[in-house]
Design an enzyme around this catalytic site. Structure first.
Site, mmCIF file in Angstrom:
data_model
loop_
_atom_site.group_PDB
_atom_site.id
_atom_site.type_symbol
_atom_site.label_atom_id
_atom_site.label_comp_id
_atom_site.label_asym_id
_atom_site.label_seq_id
_atom_site.Cartn_x
_atom_site.Cartn_y
_atom_site.Cartn_z
ATOM 1 N N ILE A 22 51.141 25.874 34.895
ATOM 2 C CA ILE A 22 51.717 24.529 34.827
ATOM 3 C C ILE A 22 51.094 23.729 33.673
ATOM 4 C CG2 ILE A 22 51.851 22.327 36.058
ATOM 5 C CD1 ILE A 22 52.069 24.003 38.686
ATOM 6 N N TYR A 160 41.880 23.866 50.223
ATOM 7 C CA TYR A 160 42.853 23.447 49.198
ATOM 8 C C TYR A 160 43.698 22.277 49.696
ATOM 9 C CZ TYR A 160 46.837 23.827 45.984
ATOM 10 O OH TYR A 160 47.824 23.562 45.064
HETATM 11 P P1 NAP Z 1 46.689 28.741 37.052
HETATM 12 O O1 NAP Z 1 47.846 29.564 36.603
HETATM 13 O O2 NAP Z 1 45.595 29.387 37.837
HETATM 14 O O3 NAP Z 1 46.068 27.980 35.795
HETATM 15 C C1 NAP Z 1 45.045 27.052 36.020
HETATM 16 C C2 NAP Z 1 44.244 26.846 34.752
HETATM 17 O O4 NAP Z 1 43.170 25.915 35.061
HETATM 18 C C3 NAP Z 1 43.572 28.135 34.280
HETATM 19 O O5 NAP Z 1 43.612 28.191 32.871
HETATM 20 C C4 NAP Z 1 42.143 27.970 34.769
HETATM 21 O O6 NAP Z 1 41.186 28.661 33.983
HETATM 22 C C5 NAP Z 1 41.949 26.479 34.623
HETATM 23 N N1 NAP Z 1 40.831 26.021 35.441
HETATM 24 C C6 NAP Z 1 40.489 26.429 36.694
HETATM 25 N N2 NAP Z 1 39.366 25.806 37.089
HETATM 26 C C7 NAP Z 1 39.013 24.980 36.075
HETATM 27 C C8 NAP Z 1 37.926 24.091 35.881
HETATM 28 N N3 NAP Z 1 36.967 23.959 36.800
HETATM 29 N N4 NAP Z 1 37.854 23.390 34.727
HETATM 30 C C9 NAP Z 1 38.788 23.554 33.765
HETATM 31 N N5 NAP Z 1 39.826 24.407 33.878
HETATM 32 C C10 NAP Z 1 39.930 25.107 35.017
HETATM 33 O O7 NAP Z 1 47.171 27.503 37.964
HETATM 34 P P2 NAP Z 1 48.642 26.907 38.249
HETATM 35 O O8 NAP Z 1 49.299 27.746 39.275
HETATM 36 O O9 NAP Z 1 49.320 26.617 36.967
HETATM 37 O O10 NAP Z 1 48.246 25.534 38.964
HETATM 38 C C11 NAP Z 1 47.922 24.376 38.203
HETATM 39 C C12 NAP Z 1 47.786 23.195 39.139
HETATM 40 O O11 NAP Z 1 48.997 23.061 39.902
HETATM 41 C C13 NAP Z 1 46.658 23.325 40.155
HETATM 42 O O12 NAP Z 1 46.067 22.071 40.359
HETATM 43 C C14 NAP Z 1 47.372 23.796 41.406
HETATM 44 O O13 NAP Z 1 46.703 23.449 42.583
HETATM 45 C C15 NAP Z 1 48.686 23.051 41.285
HETATM 46 N N6 NAP Z 1 49.773 23.665 42.039
HETATM 47 C C16 NAP Z 1 50.225 24.924 41.726
HETATM 48 C C17 NAP Z 1 51.264 25.479 42.481
HETATM 49 C C18 NAP Z 1 51.813 26.859 42.173
HETATM 50 O O14 NAP Z 1 52.654 27.350 42.960
HETATM 51 N N7 NAP Z 1 51.435 27.505 41.088
HETATM 52 C C19 NAP Z 1 51.819 24.756 43.553
HETATM 53 C C20 NAP Z 1 51.329 23.493 43.841
HETATM 54 C C21 NAP Z 1 50.315 22.947 43.077
HETATM 55 P P3 NAP Z 1 40.686 30.145 34.442
HETATM 56 O O15 NAP Z 1 41.919 30.997 34.558
HETATM 57 O O16 NAP Z 1 39.756 30.545 33.344
HETATM 58 O O17 NAP Z 1 40.020 29.961 35.784
#
Ligand code: NAP
Length: 263
Positions: A22, A160
């Site tokens: 995202i 979470y």
């Molecule tokens: P993702 O694919 O795991 O990407 C998250 C990014 O954030 C990764 O590059 C990760 O780096 C980085 N990150 C993690 N911990 C961090 C930290 N402490 N400081 C700085 N960067 C950090 O996640 P996503 O699915 O896109 O989700 C993004 C956001 O949307 C999150 O807040 C998640 O809770 C929310 N969300 C996602 C979904 C879904 O279905 N995907 C649904 C609802 C909400 P590394 O890979 O190096 O750890």
């Protein structure tokens, strides 16, 4: 009427967790709309690569950061000021979602989830808001929450879900405090979005590709719009919340889930 209500050309933004999923979707939309974007992520090398690959029209820069570090907010503000000379938009996207049922909950896992998803987001917001207030002229803060802030989606996400419920209430509370300074604080609640992070548990589950596809199809069948979301579904809404189009909205949670919570 003149310019587009979504005009953000020349504004400067920080996107945390901006190298994939995202976060990267948001970075692309903001850069395409003409904003200068600081890509902030744990993975500094990939952040630098992403920044060099994006062609504009907005400029890009990158910084390696753990949003849960005590000085993360101050570091992000100074990196953004060094590169672009202002901070107008903050998208708090970095987050983790390890499966960890409460009956076997480990305190370290619980604390890490709260530190990154809630405390990190809050203190990064604090540093950015201080900068926006001292400069004057307002700003936009967009928090990526989750539909789990409203309704638990499955067993195993107590930490979470608690963190995202906290993000929702923090968004409202900060909006109340920052409104008089012209700073809008809103949140997005994504449903199931296809990202590297959301695919990882399936890939590590030992399921065959066919079994994984069947599981995703089953999940999608419960969504009124009949598909999983894509990062750009969230990015377009983040662009709206970062733009003048949302100037009279604050403290709101925008659900972007294909109707999942209806079913
Ligand atoms: P993702 O694919 O795991 O990407 C998250 C990014 O954030 C990764 O590059 C990760 O780096 C980085 N990150 C993690 N911990 C961090 C930290 N402490 N400081 C700085 N960067 C950090 O996640 P996503 O699915 O896109 O989700 C993004 C956001 O949307 C999150 O807040 C998640 O809770 C929310 N969300 C996602 C979904 C879904 O279905 N995907 C649904 C609802 C909400 P590394 O890979 O190096 O750890």
């Amino acid at each position: 009427m003149g310019t587009s209500p979504f005009e953000i050309t020349g504004k400067s933004a920080i996107v945390t967790g901006g190298v994939m999923g995202i976060g990267f979707g948001v970075v692309r939309r903001l850069v395409e709309a003409g904003a200068n974007v600081l890509i902030a992520d744990l993975n500094g090398d990939l952040a630098a690569q992403r920044a060099s690959e994006l062609g504009g029209p907005g400029k890009t820069a990158s910084v390696a950061i753990d949003v849960s570090a005590v000085d993360a907010g101050e570091m992000l503000v100074s990196a953004c000021l060094e590169n672009f000379s202002s901070v107008d938009i903050l998208v708090n996207n970095a987050g983790i979602y390890p499966m960890s049922p409460m009956l076997g909950q480990d305190r370290g896992v619980w604390q890490r989830v709260i530190d990154i998803n809630l405390t990190g987001l809050a203190f990064v917001s604090k540093a950015v808001a201080q900068q926006m207030v001292s400069r004057g002229g307002g700003g936009k803060i967009v928090n990526i929450a989750s539909i789990d802030a409203l309704h638990p989606s499955m067993v195993g996400l107590a930490a979470y879900d608690s963190s995202k419920g906290g993000v929702l209430m923090f968004t409202r509370s900060l909006a109340l405090e920052l409104g008089p300074h012209g700073i809008n604080v809103n949140a997005i609640a994504p449903g199931g979005i296809n990202t590297e992070g959301s695919a990882a548990p399936l890939q590590g589950s030992g399921m065959t590709p066919e079994e994984m596809e069947a599981m995703v199809e089953q999940f999608a069948a419960a969504i009124p719009l009949r598909r999983m979301g894509e990062p750009d579904d969230i990015a377009k809404v983040a662009l709206f919340l970062a733009s003048p189009g949302s100037d009279y909205m604050t403290g709101e949670l925008v659900v972007v889930d294909g109707g999942r919570l209806l079913s």
